[in-house]
Design a protein around this motif. Sequence first.
Motif, PDB file in Angstrom:
ATOM      1  N   ASP A  96      47.534  48.389  34.022  1.00 34.06           N
ATOM      2  CA  ASP A  96      47.309  47.443  35.114  1.00 34.06           C
ATOM      3  C   ASP A  96      45.825  47.053  35.161  1.00 34.06           C
ATOM      4  O   ASP A  96      45.465  45.911  35.439  1.00 34.06           O
ATOM      5  CB  ASP A  96      47.742  48.095  36.451  1.00 34.06           C
ATOM      6  CG  ASP A  96      47.765  47.122  37.621  1.00 34.06           C
ATOM      7  OD1 ASP A  96      47.124  46.062  37.532  1.00 34.06           O
ATOM      8  OD2 ASP A  96      48.419  47.437  38.639  1.00 34.06           O
ATOM      9  N   THR A 156      43.978  41.464  34.466  1.00 39.59           N
ATOM     10  CA  THR A 156      43.221  41.457  35.723  1.00 39.59           C
ATOM     11  C   THR A 156      42.709  42.864  36.022  1.00 39.59           C
ATOM     12  O   THR A 156      43.421  43.848  35.834  1.00 39.59           O
ATOM     13  CB  THR A 156      44.087  41.013  36.920  1.00 39.59           C
ATOM     14  OG1 THR A 156      45.084  42.012  37.160  1.00 39.59           O
ATOM     15  CG2 THR A 156      44.767  39.679  36.658  1.00 39.59           C
ATOM     16  N   SER A 157      41.488  42.956  36.527  1.00 42.64           N
ATOM     17  CA  SER A 157      40.881  44.257  36.813  1.00 42.64           C
ATOM     18  C   SER A 157      41.426  44.897  38.089  1.00 42.64           C
ATOM     19  O   SER A 157      41.163  46.063  38.350  1.00 42.64           O
ATOM     20  CB  SER A 157      39.368  44.105  36.975  1.00 42.64           C
ATOM     21  OG  SER A 157      38.745  43.995  35.730  1.00 42.64           O
ATOM     22  N   TYR A 158      42.106  44.121  38.917  1.00 39.37           N
ATOM     23  CA  TYR A 158      42.613  44.666  40.175  1.00 39.37           C
ATOM     24  C   TYR A 158      43.879  45.485  39.944  1.00 39.37           C
ATOM     25  O   TYR A 158      44.580  45.272  38.959  1.00 39.37           O
ATOM     26  CB  TYR A 158      42.923  43.526  41.156  1.00 39.37           C
ATOM     27  CG  TYR A 158      41.720  42.672  41.395  1.00 39.37           C
ATOM     28  CD1 TYR A 158      40.707  43.095  42.245  1.00 39.37           C
ATOM     29  CD2 TYR A 158      41.573  41.448  40.733  1.00 39.37           C
ATOM     30  CE1 TYR A 158      39.565  42.323  42.432  1.00 39.37           C
ATOM     31  CE2 TYR A 158      40.437  40.667  40.916  1.00 39.37           C
ATOM     32  CZ  TYR A 158      39.438  41.113  41.770  1.00 39.37           C
ATOM     33  OH  TYR A 158      38.322  40.355  41.941  1.00 39.37           O
TER      34      TYR A 158
HETATM   35 CA    CA Z   1      45.651  44.311  37.064  1.00 38.58          CA
END
Ligand code: CA
Length: 674
Positions: A96, A156-158
């Motif tokens: 993720d 995505t980094s989130y």
């Molecule tokens: Ca992510």
Amino acid sequence: SCPTNAKYRTYDGSCNNLIYPSWGKANTAQRRFDHNGDLMIDYDEDNSPRGGFPSNLPSPRLISNKLMADELGPNDQASLTLSGQHFAFGQALTHDLIKTQVKRDLKCCENNDIDVCFPFDIPADDKDFTPGCRSFQRTERSPDVTDYREQINDVTSYIDCSHVYGSSDAQLATLRDTTDSSLLKISPGNNLPENVNGFCVKIDPVADFCQLTGDSRTDQAPSLQLNHLVLVREHNRIAKLLKQINSEWGNDRVFEETRRIVIAEMQHITYKEYLPAILSPQTMKKYKLKPKQIGFDDCYNDKIDASVRNAFAVAPFRMGHSQAMREQSLLEDDYKTITTELLADNFRAPHLIQTNMGKNVEDFIRWLTFKPANRIDSFGVNAMRNKLFGGDTDLLSINIQRGRDQGTPSYNDWREFCGLERLNFKNFKVHNDVENVLKELYASADDVDLYVGGLLEKSKKGRVGETFACLIGKQFYLTKCGDRYWYERRDSDFGFTKAQLNSIKEITMSKVLCENLGLDRIQKEAFIRPKNERKLTKCKNLPELNLNLWKENTGNKETYKRDTMKLLKNVVDSNTFDITLMITLLRNLTNMYPPHDGFDCLPTPNETTPGADLARIKYYRNYLAHLDEGKVESTEFKSAWENISEVLEDLAILPNLGPEEMLKYRKGEAVIKR
Ligand SMILES: [Ca+2]
Ligand code: HEM
């Protein structure tokens, strides 16, 4: 130009930060930690790897042979605390957060271009591999950063379940069900859908198929596939229920509301259960990682860039590779009968979870939750260290080489960064006789690679050592407080209501596994290894998500009209515009969710919706107004006072005032700070 009040996250992570819309976005540069203004980077000349090329650091395979081989470690590699599911979830969480862009198309022993190739030596006396040159391709360079070589994060980094929903609108489009677009695609047996362009190992060449999710790495191991499957099923389960509860919602609305809930569950499980299993309570506290038991919590700061820090993914979070177990087995519901499956035979193979139309899934999750992960230490099982992906590949030596490729400073530099003392060979906090092995390998203690030094640190209770704890802590602080859509935020545009949030906060990994994988018993904390079968709880006793809290109150117009007209008839001036009228207007003109027993009773203390708060005000107003003698017992007064103060504070009308301050406030002698 980002919309400022968008209720849902974008798929590529853009516009999360309204000032810097590309922060945390897929396909942008990673970032470096900075130490008092200096970026933590250590390349050789011209961005060539730390240690140069040819390298003046020891061969990563030599290090792996001397320090990381399974047989050098304790006989029993099992963690005393963590379950196999801790390892399995960790890989899904990683996917993720990050995917460092790398091409794997070059034969690097025949290519001398140090900009793209960085081969290393297999020692002459290697027991398992052919000695000589081993190909290794460098990760790509981001065009966004010109001062130095920076890597790219493809996802995505989130924590936004990009591994489930993809990191772009185009990717999402391939994942949504084509007949009911509120759902994610599945295949028969409620399994993951097929990826016709996928690359995987088909143990049964006819029945097996490669699987499609939001991330291309899903097939790497069955334990990872299972953690994808559970979230796809959770999405579809919630979406179907939300559609029943709000029949007027369109498919897009159902899909997005569901995605918002699934992401919140992922965030909550990560911070409430996954991280505390490997970080001490002090570390959790220091980096503000602990979710509040109930209610909102807000550390969002638009100066914080949540982008994944290069060092986090290149070393500390690869500790998961040492958690891998030799097996990926099946355990029947007698908790005794085991069908042994080896990890080495199941790399990139969807066979295990696809057999019998997915009937194995239940036995597999039973095994993963009931049996331990391996310890977080410097040792890796043979499958990871000698047989990765069916070949003669050593993931641990790749990790070491990757750190140098990406210009990761040495272990001692990171200790200093974390405020810890630098170590010489003597005071290396290591097991047994490793001091001498380290001395033989490295010319100086200052050369030791972060991945190596970090894994050699001792730690307690199955946790990571102090240097990895610092780097993991710092990253997850950024991931939380740099996420405008963090699930605990109070926000009228995209936040949950307090009651919805509290319901999400009751959800556990165990419940999500129960709801979707057919188990009927499980331990309360799925990441913690249960002592024995007696420690298991019935699934139905674990709190479930109360989706009724998502019911949109469209109200009954006729009743509303009648009630309001009756009340409005009596309004002659502001003195008679009373609490009862106020509540009638609020409950009918807004989307307020009614308390469980309606607006006319005192709600139970665990109900925390604004609707329940208003019902409390109404109740006490009637109770106090109808007292015969205008007198009240002091205990009753105190309890009513406390209740009402809480309600007012909740509704953000007044801070928590005591009776005397309240009196002053009433007399105009005190000013309320909001
Ligand atoms: Ca992510
Ligand atoms: C059987 C299980 C696993 C397999 C087969 C696997 C395999 C891999 C491979 C092949 C890479 C790329 C290595 C490179 O070229 O640099 C990688 C990277 C990585 N792995 Fe694993 N892994 C597994 C489990 C885990 C777990 C449990 C964690 C963490 C808890 C983890 C964390 C990471 C991280 C942080 C990276 C770097 C990601 C990036 O920067 O793109 N892995 N893994």
